[in-house]
Design a protein around this motif. Sequence first.
Motif, mmCIF file in Angstrom:
data_model
loop_
_atom_site.group_PDB
_atom_site.id
_atom_site.type_symbol
_atom_site.label_atom_id
_atom_site.label_comp_id
_atom_site.label_asym_id
_atom_site.label_seq_id
_atom_site.Cartn_x
_atom_site.Cartn_y
_atom_site.Cartn_z
ATOM 1 N N ARG A 21 11.487 -4.057 13.670
ATOM 2 C CA ARG A 21 10.672 -4.958 12.966
ATOM 3 C C ARG A 21 11.741 -6.203 13.561
ATOM 4 O O ARG A 21 10.854 -7.080 14.372
ATOM 5 C CB ARG A 21 11.177 -5.516 10.848
ATOM 6 C CG ARG A 21 10.790 -3.677 10.355
ATOM 7 C CD ARG A 21 8.767 -3.514 10.579
ATOM 8 N NE ARG A 21 8.370 -4.795 9.352
ATOM 9 C CZ ARG A 21 7.487 -4.791 9.621
ATOM 10 N NH1 ARG A 21 6.699 -3.505 9.779
ATOM 11 N NH2 ARG A 21 6.959 -5.452 8.816
ATOM 12 N N MET A 58 7.967 -11.261 5.550
ATOM 13 C CA MET A 58 8.021 -9.380 5.808
ATOM 14 C C MET A 58 8.900 -8.831 6.681
ATOM 15 O O MET A 58 9.449 -7.484 6.127
ATOM 16 C CB MET A 58 6.412 -9.858 6.395
ATOM 17 C CG MET A 58 5.294 -10.299 5.310
ATOM 18 S SD MET A 58 5.521 -9.688 3.621
ATOM 19 C CE MET A 58 5.583 -7.689 4.087
ATOM 20 N N VAL A 61 12.244 -8.460 5.222
ATOM 21 C CA VAL A 61 12.661 -7.998 3.987
ATOM 22 C C VAL A 61 12.201 -6.801 4.081
ATOM 23 O O VAL A 61 13.091 -5.662 3.442
ATOM 24 C CB VAL A 61 11.654 -8.622 3.416
ATOM 25 C CG1 VAL A 61 10.829 -7.580 1.998
ATOM 26 C CG2 VAL A 61 11.857 -9.738 2.467
ATOM 27 N N ILE A 62 11.344 -6.294 4.911
ATOM 28 C CA ILE A 62 11.491 -4.928 5.226
ATOM 29 C C ILE A 62 12.384 -4.265 6.048
ATOM 30 O O ILE A 62 12.609 -3.136 5.920
ATOM 31 C CB ILE A 62 9.573 -4.655 6.106
ATOM 32 C CG1 ILE A 62 8.490 -5.116 5.369
ATOM 33 C CG2 ILE A 62 9.344 -3.352 6.350
ATOM 34 C CD1 ILE A 62 8.046 -3.860 4.087
ATOM 35 N N VAL A 65 14.929 -3.583 3.119
ATOM 36 C CA VAL A 65 14.979 -2.888 2.254
ATOM 37 C C VAL A 65 14.824 -1.410 3.225
ATOM 38 O O VAL A 65 15.615 -0.353 2.285
ATOM 39 C CB VAL A 65 13.720 -2.933 1.963
ATOM 40 C CG1 VAL A 65 12.691 -1.555 0.811
ATOM 41 C CG2 VAL A 65 13.252 -4.002 0.902
ATOM 42 N N THR A 66 14.287 -1.421 4.042
ATOM 43 C CA THR A 66 14.611 -0.084 4.586
ATOM 44 C C THR A 66 15.654 -0.060 4.816
ATOM 45 O O THR A 66 16.798 1.319 5.237
ATOM 46 C CB THR A 66 13.886 -0.334 5.946
ATOM 47 O OG1 THR A 66 12.208 0.201 6.233
ATOM 48 C CG2 THR A 66 13.902 1.153 7.320
ATOM 49 N N PRO A 73 10.097 2.180 4.889
ATOM 50 C CA PRO A 73 9.336 1.678 3.651
ATOM 51 C C PRO A 73 8.560 2.995 2.727
ATOM 52 O O PRO A 73 8.082 2.949 2.958
ATOM 53 C CB PRO A 73 8.786 0.682 4.167
ATOM 54 C CG PRO A 73 9.511 -0.103 5.519
ATOM 55 C CD PRO A 73 9.875 1.509 6.453
ATOM 56 N N TYR A 77 5.285 -0.517 -0.396
ATOM 57 C CA TYR A 77 5.614 -1.529 1.160
ATOM 58 C C TYR A 77 4.548 -2.197 2.288
ATOM 59 O O TYR A 77 4.723 -2.989 2.848
ATOM 60 C CB TYR A 77 7.294 -1.886 0.912
ATOM 61 C CG TYR A 77 7.980 -1.444 0.361
ATOM 62 C CD1 TYR A 77 8.725 -3.656 0.234
ATOM 63 C CD2 TYR A 77 8.700 -1.304 -0.785
ATOM 64 C CE1 TYR A 77 9.073 -3.696 -0.453
ATOM 65 C CE2 TYR A 77 9.472 -1.824 -2.159
ATOM 66 C CZ TYR A 77 10.192 -2.443 -1.279
ATOM 67 O OH TYR A 77 10.537 -3.512 -3.203
ATOM 68 N N LEU A 80 1.331 -2.966 1.268
ATOM 69 C CA LEU A 80 1.585 -4.619 1.806
ATOM 70 C C LEU A 80 1.795 -5.335 2.930
ATOM 71 O O LEU A 80 0.906 -6.122 3.385
ATOM 72 C CB LEU A 80 2.410 -5.352 0.773
ATOM 73 C CG LEU A 80 2.850 -6.345 0.522
ATOM 74 C CD1 LEU A 80 1.808 -7.453 0.068
ATOM 75 C CD2 LEU A 80 4.204 -6.578 -0.130
ATOM 76 N N ASP A 81 2.144 -4.070 4.105
ATOM 77 C CA ASP A 81 2.909 -4.719 5.243
ATOM 78 C C ASP A 81 1.489 -4.921 6.131
ATOM 79 O O ASP A 81 1.266 -5.827 6.950
ATOM 80 C CB ASP A 81 3.446 -3.845 6.053
ATOM 81 C CG ASP A 81 4.259 -4.478 6.461
ATOM 82 O OD1 ASP A 81 4.762 -5.619 6.918
ATOM 83 O OD2 ASP A 81 5.185 -3.706 7.522
#
Length: 389
Positions: A21, A58, A61-62, A65-66, A73, A77, A80-81
């Motif tokens: 990411r 995105m 955020v991913i 969160v990860t 994720p 998630y 949604l990704d």
Amino acid sequence: MPHSTRAAAVRLVALFVVGMRLATLAQMTPSLLAAMPALSQADRPWLTGATWVLATVMLVVIAAVTMVKQRPPPMAYAVLDVAVAVTLLIVGLWTVPVELRTGTWVGFQLGYALSVSCSLPAVRSRWLWMFLLVSLAVAEVVYIAPTVDGLADLTGAVSTCLTLLILGPLAWFGCRTIVRIGTEADEARRYAAAAAKAEEEHRARLAIHNGTAMMRLLVETDAADGHGALRSQAEVELNRMRAYLSGQAPPPASDATNLAAVVTALGAEFDDLPITVVADLAQEVALPRALADDLAAALRSLLLNVRQHAQATRVVLHAADDEAGSGWEVTLHDDGIGFEPSTTAYGVGLREVVVAQLARSGVDVEISSIPDLGTTVTLAQTAAVEETR
């Protein structure tokens, strides 16, 4: 908290997703400068800007969160990704000029889709994962189809789609394989710990059973006060328990490794019993030290049972090699009170010291008993078994 290889593997996969990411975000950022003129000249500059903002949010955020959860994720998630990546590819038909859709990060949609395809290890369902990957691939085809104008463009478009269809599965299978290896390592560690615990419990029973029986005799038997043989046996078992508690190797259960000598020595220890030892036919049978120790401990446990429970008037301990020269056999018979084998559970001595321990040495144990007529225990090993040890 015990170490978990699986947890470490999951954290490694999470770091891989975070790296993908952040790498995508780092590759997108410089191209934003080149995209600014396109944003100002586009028919829908607000839509073009919104795609950049959505992709950036995105990615961040991913990754966040990860990193916080220390795991890839979750499936929600991931779905949604993929939905966002497909949306960006479709919207890219109106926001990215055809000439900028391949070979440039101004059209970041392809790079973003590749990053998403490599970020799906938490999707356990193979069918759902395949659906998400195919969705990305179809959206890519729609996105780059207008760029195809000739064979060269076609090969480039096909190569771009194959990049996603190859790297995505490699990342998914690779990450899941790493986690599975970690899981199997934890299971193997738990199995080894359980086996070690069982072995330690077995060693403890072997170390203390005969000694416990001997101490009980010393406490309960009036004749023990002046019985030197019983005290000598108790001292041997005491030394064995001390060796176990100190973590040292136990002393030999017998000084002999000849079958006749082992049997004769054990019979002499129990000369307070009406025992007859017949071992002349076992003079030529040599035993490995470990087997001699196991056999001596087993015979001592059996004779302790006879002394404590049998109330026998005659005990015969017989040892001989097989008539065909293919092994040896030891028989212990008493004419005591006996028991009913079908309804009587074996105690620790018979179960662990005799049957289980001798089975490890390849010795078969057969116990037969008739109430009021006595008990016969046969210990036998064939030459074929002995050679494989």
